[in-house]
Design a protein around this motif. Structure first.
Motif, PDB file in Angstrom:
ATOM      1  N   THR A   5       0.865  -1.299  -0.097  1.00 33.46           N
ATOM      2  CA  THR A   5       0.070   0.084   0.062  1.00 33.46           C
ATOM      3  C   THR A   5       0.833   1.043   0.000  1.00 33.46           C
ATOM      4  O   THR A   5       2.017   1.250  -0.080  1.00 33.46           O
ATOM      5  N   GLU A  45      -4.192  -4.893  -8.738  1.00 33.02           N
ATOM      6  CA  GLU A  45      -5.290  -4.554  -7.544  1.00 33.02           C
ATOM      7  C   GLU A  45      -6.346  -5.475  -7.788  1.00 33.02           C
ATOM      8  O   GLU A  45      -7.032  -5.554  -9.029  1.00 33.02           O
ATOM      9  N   THR A  47     -10.040  -7.157  -7.811  1.00 27.24           N
ATOM     10  CA  THR A  47     -11.517  -6.479  -7.666  1.00 27.24           C
ATOM     11  C   THR A  47     -12.023  -6.731  -6.272  1.00 27.24           C
ATOM     12  O   THR A  47     -12.976  -5.803  -5.839  1.00 27.24           O
ATOM     13  N   VAL A  50     -10.545  -4.539  -3.782  1.00 27.69           N
ATOM     14  CA  VAL A  50     -10.986  -3.104  -3.988  1.00 27.69           C
ATOM     15  C   VAL A  50     -12.360  -2.942  -3.519  1.00 27.69           C
ATOM     16  O   VAL A  50     -12.577  -1.883  -2.990  1.00 27.69           O
ATOM     17  N   ASN A  53     -12.667  -2.883   0.355  1.00 27.42           N
ATOM     18  CA  ASN A  53     -12.081  -1.621   0.942  1.00 27.42           C
ATOM     19  C   ASN A  53     -12.858  -0.539   0.536  1.00 27.42           C
ATOM     20  O   ASN A  53     -12.992   0.406   1.504  1.00 27.42           O
ATOM     21  N   HIS A  54     -13.627  -0.368  -0.711  1.00 28.71           N
ATOM     22  CA  HIS A  54     -14.131   0.613  -1.008  1.00 28.71           C
ATOM     23  C   HIS A  54     -15.479   0.981   0.008  1.00 28.71           C
ATOM     24  O   HIS A  54     -15.857   1.980   0.378  1.00 28.71           O
ATOM     25  N   THR A  68     -13.775  -0.989  -9.607  1.00 31.78           N
ATOM     26  CA  THR A  68     -13.233  -2.065  -9.908  1.00 31.78           C
ATOM     27  C   THR A  68     -12.887  -2.462 -11.363  1.00 31.78           C
ATOM     28  O   THR A  68     -12.350  -3.328 -12.135  1.00 31.78           O
ATOM     29  N   LYS A 122      -2.606  -5.933  -3.216  1.00 31.32           N
ATOM     30  CA  LYS A 122      -2.159  -4.519  -3.445  1.00 31.32           C
ATOM     31  C   LYS A 122      -3.614  -3.461  -3.660  1.00 31.32           C
ATOM     32  O   LYS A 122      -4.117  -3.972  -4.118  1.00 31.32           O
ATOM     33  N   ASP A 123      -3.536  -2.629  -2.720  1.00 36.78           N
ATOM     34  CA  ASP A 123      -4.619  -1.474  -2.546  1.00 36.78           C
ATOM     35  C   ASP A 123      -4.160  -0.271  -1.744  1.00 36.78           C
ATOM     36  O   ASP A 123      -3.734  -0.567  -0.616  1.00 36.78           O
ATOM     37  N   ARG A 125      -6.112   1.928  -0.787  1.00 35.65           N
ATOM     38  CA  ARG A 125      -7.190   2.074   0.288  1.00 35.65           C
ATOM     39  C   ARG A 125      -6.822   1.236   1.596  1.00 35.65           C
ATOM     40  O   ARG A 125      -7.540   1.523   2.605  1.00 35.65           O
TER      41      ARG A 125
END
Length: 271
Positions: A5, A45, A47, A50, A53-54, A68, A122-123, A125
């Motif tokens: 991150t 990343e 999906t 992601v 986390n979103h 995504t 990996k993100d 966020r």
């Protein structure tokens, strides 16, 4: 899980490309966001991650799917709409809200933790959501890049002023360091990683994170193939950084210097 991150446009995609070359597993490649003109070699990343986390950050009131499909859209109207959503969501974001949402999403998070145990995720966020993931995280790799490069890269990608990029960089890194982390936090300096003189030391940091032994011949072969100078845009200038940005950047560089490849700290103290 291994987590990569750092603020957006901090070189996390290049770092993950290198990690993949040395054997890190990023899970189902069909679930990784595809590359585009901003990251030709891919974003790495997942999906599913992601999306979770979103929702941890903003909540479930807004569909996470657009984030995504593409990291940043082409149309200016859609970019502006997303920026407003992010600003509203982040303005109301608190650690308590993230942890509260994690309880509602506990079944999904547990499924992700089981599915990607041993994988690298990996993100950017994660700067906000790591406390919600708890002890499923084994190690974290935090990517450092000159804030001016980050701000101008964000500006080119989004079409908005670099000042927004400086604000975003500062906010993302501050959120990461407001918490203490009960797992090893490793560091890599993107600017040194893409330089000839700094590559080997930074690459050793990636190897320490992945727990892979160093092989000089392999390292140089990967460097020649992956670290392409034509993809390193938005190089920093000698112009001074804004005062508050410079202070935060100096603190990050200090953390990086103190955490040598052989002496990565077991616990990173909160700022």
């Amino acid at each position: 899980m291994l987590v990569v991150t750092g603020p957006p446009r901090s070189g996390t995609s290049l770092v993950c490309n290198l990690l993949q070359q040395i054997g890190c597993d990023f899970g189902d490649e069909e679930l990784l966001i595809a590359g585009n003109q901003w990251n030709e070699l891919g974003y790495f990343e997942n999906t599913e991650v992601v999306s979770l986390n979103h929702r941890l950050i903003i909540g479930s009131w807004l569909d996470a799917e657009p984030w995504t499909v593409s990291v940043w859209p082409e149309g200016r109207f859609e970019r502006l709409r997303r920026l407003m959503v992010l600003l509203v969501g982040r303005a109301t974001m608190t650690s308590q809200n993230i942890l509260r949402r994690s309880k509602k999403l506990a079944a999904e998070m547990e499924a992700i933790q089981h599915k990607y145990a041993g994988c690298t995720l990996k993100d950017p966020r994660f700067c906000f959501t790591l406390p919600a993931w708890g002890r499923s995280v084994d190690r974290v790799l935090y990517c450092i890049r000159n804030p001016r490069e980050v701000a101008h890269s964000m500006a080119k990608q989004s079409g908005f002023a670099p000042a927004i990029g400086f604000y975003a960089w500062h906010r993302w890194q501050r959120w990461f360091w407001r918490h203490s982390h009960p797992y090893p936090v490793h560091f890599v300096d993107y600017n040194r990683l893409v330089s000839e003189e700094g590559f080997e030391e930074e690459f050793r940091r990636l190897l320490a994170f992945a727990q892979v032994p160093f092989d000089e011949g392999r390292a140089q072969e990967i460097r020649k193939r992956i670290v392409r100078s034509d993809l390193h845009h938005n190089r920093s200038s000698e112009k001074p950084l804004p005062f508050i940005i410079q202070g935060a950047y100096d603190e990050l560089l200090g953390r990086h210097r103190r955490a040598t490849p052989a002496e990565t700290p077991r616990r990173a103290a909160a700022q």
